[in-house]
Design an enzyme around this catalytic site. Structure first.
Site, short mmCIF file in Angstrom:
data_model
loop_
_atom_site.label_atom_id
_atom_site.label_comp_id
_atom_site.label_asym_id
_atom_site.label_seq_id
_atom_site.Cartn_x
_atom_site.Cartn_y
_atom_site.Cartn_z
N GLY A 123 0.80 -1.22 0.00
CA GLY A 123 0.00 0.00 0.00
C GLY A 123 0.83 1.27 0.00
N ASP A 154 -4.72 -3.64 -5.97
CA ASP A 154 -5.95 -3.02 -6.49
C ASP A 154 -6.17 -1.57 -6.04
OD1 ASP A 154 -6.59 -3.46 -3.84
OD2 ASP A 154 -8.27 -4.82 -4.23
#
Length: 273
Positions: A123, A154
């Site tokens: 992230g 994603d």
């Protein structure tokens, strides 16, 4: 200044147009919790609307920039039962919510500069690839880690990284999940400069940010907006967009001040935005 559970926001020095936005969970190596995804876009929106803020420096409190998404956050997203169609629709909405928090960096009109030390994993890569400029210290290390957790990344890395480091490099880094150094990040073009120590990183980025903050805010915000739009457009569309933009913004007090200052051999001073 607002108080956040996962962030620390402060002005670098009195009368400075540079604001520091720190990921602030050092005991968890700044892992991204559910609270982060709620607070981060709020903090960016607040800085975007603050006329005293011209440039935002994004960093991490402690030894690391970001160790990726908190496993608890991952579990809360993944653990859903019931009708497969409805749980799938809920999961899609949840992923879009997390994505939106990262995209808030691009929605912010002010430049966001990432100053990266220590770990920048998973992230963390999603976050820095959304930033406008990236710098790191020599001890920084990076990994597009999602594949090792059984996930397809994603939150933006697979969409933004190829445009920064090239398609082939992005594919290699995303499929292997391998760790790479600050120096290699510089060779890829992921970061613009590698500083010898954390202190040199902080000082170097501060000087760069102050330099940008001293420029015309109309020119700076316009440059960010046009570059981001041009990334998604054809050359012709990009040129048309900047022509329309400048037909609205070009004739300004900032232009007159910049020309006067140049002729008078002095530093220009610009009104806040």
């Amino acid at each position: 200044m607002e108080h956040y559970k996962t962030l620390h926001v402060f002005q670098k020095s009195p009368n400075s147009g540079v604001f520091q936005l720190n990921l602030n969970r050092p005991s968890q190596r700044n892992a991204l919790s559910r609270d982060f995804f709620t607070e981060f876009p709020i903090a960016l929106q607040s800085l975007d609307q603050n006329p005293n803020a011209s440039v935002i420096v994004l960093s991490g409190t402690g030894d690391h920039f970001c160790s990726g998404i908190d496993i608890k956050t991952l579990n809360s997203v993944a653990n859903d039962s019931g009708d497969r169609g409805r749980s799938g629709e809920r999961l899609r909405r949840d992923i879009k919510f997390l994505q939106d928090a990262i995209t808030a960096i691009e929605r912010c009109r002010k430049p966001v500069i990432a100053a990266i030390k220590g770990a920048c994993i998973g992230g963390g890569i999603d976050i820095v690839t959304a930033c406008d400029i990236r710098y790191c210290s020599e001890d920084a290390f990076f990994s597009v880690k999602e594949v090792d957790l059984g996930l397809t990344a994603d939150l933006g890395t697979l969409q933004r990284l190829p445009g920064i480091v090239g398609f082939g490099n992005a594919m290699e880094l995303a499929l292997t999940g391998r760790r790479f150094s600050g120096q290699e990040a510089k060779e890829f073009g992921l970061v613009s400069q590698v500083f010898g120590s954390n202190e040199e990183l902080d000082e170097g980025v501060k000087i760069i940010a102050e330099g940008i903050a001293a420029k015309s805010p109309l020119a700076v915000t316009g440059t960010k907006a046009v570059l981001l739009r041009s990334r998604e457009s054809s050359l012709e569309q990009g040129l048309d967009y900047v022509a329309t933009w400048n037909s609205s913004m070009l004739v300004s007090d900032d232009l007159m001040e910049a020309v006067s200052a140049h002729l008078q051999k002095r530093k220009p001073t610009f009104s806040k935005l």
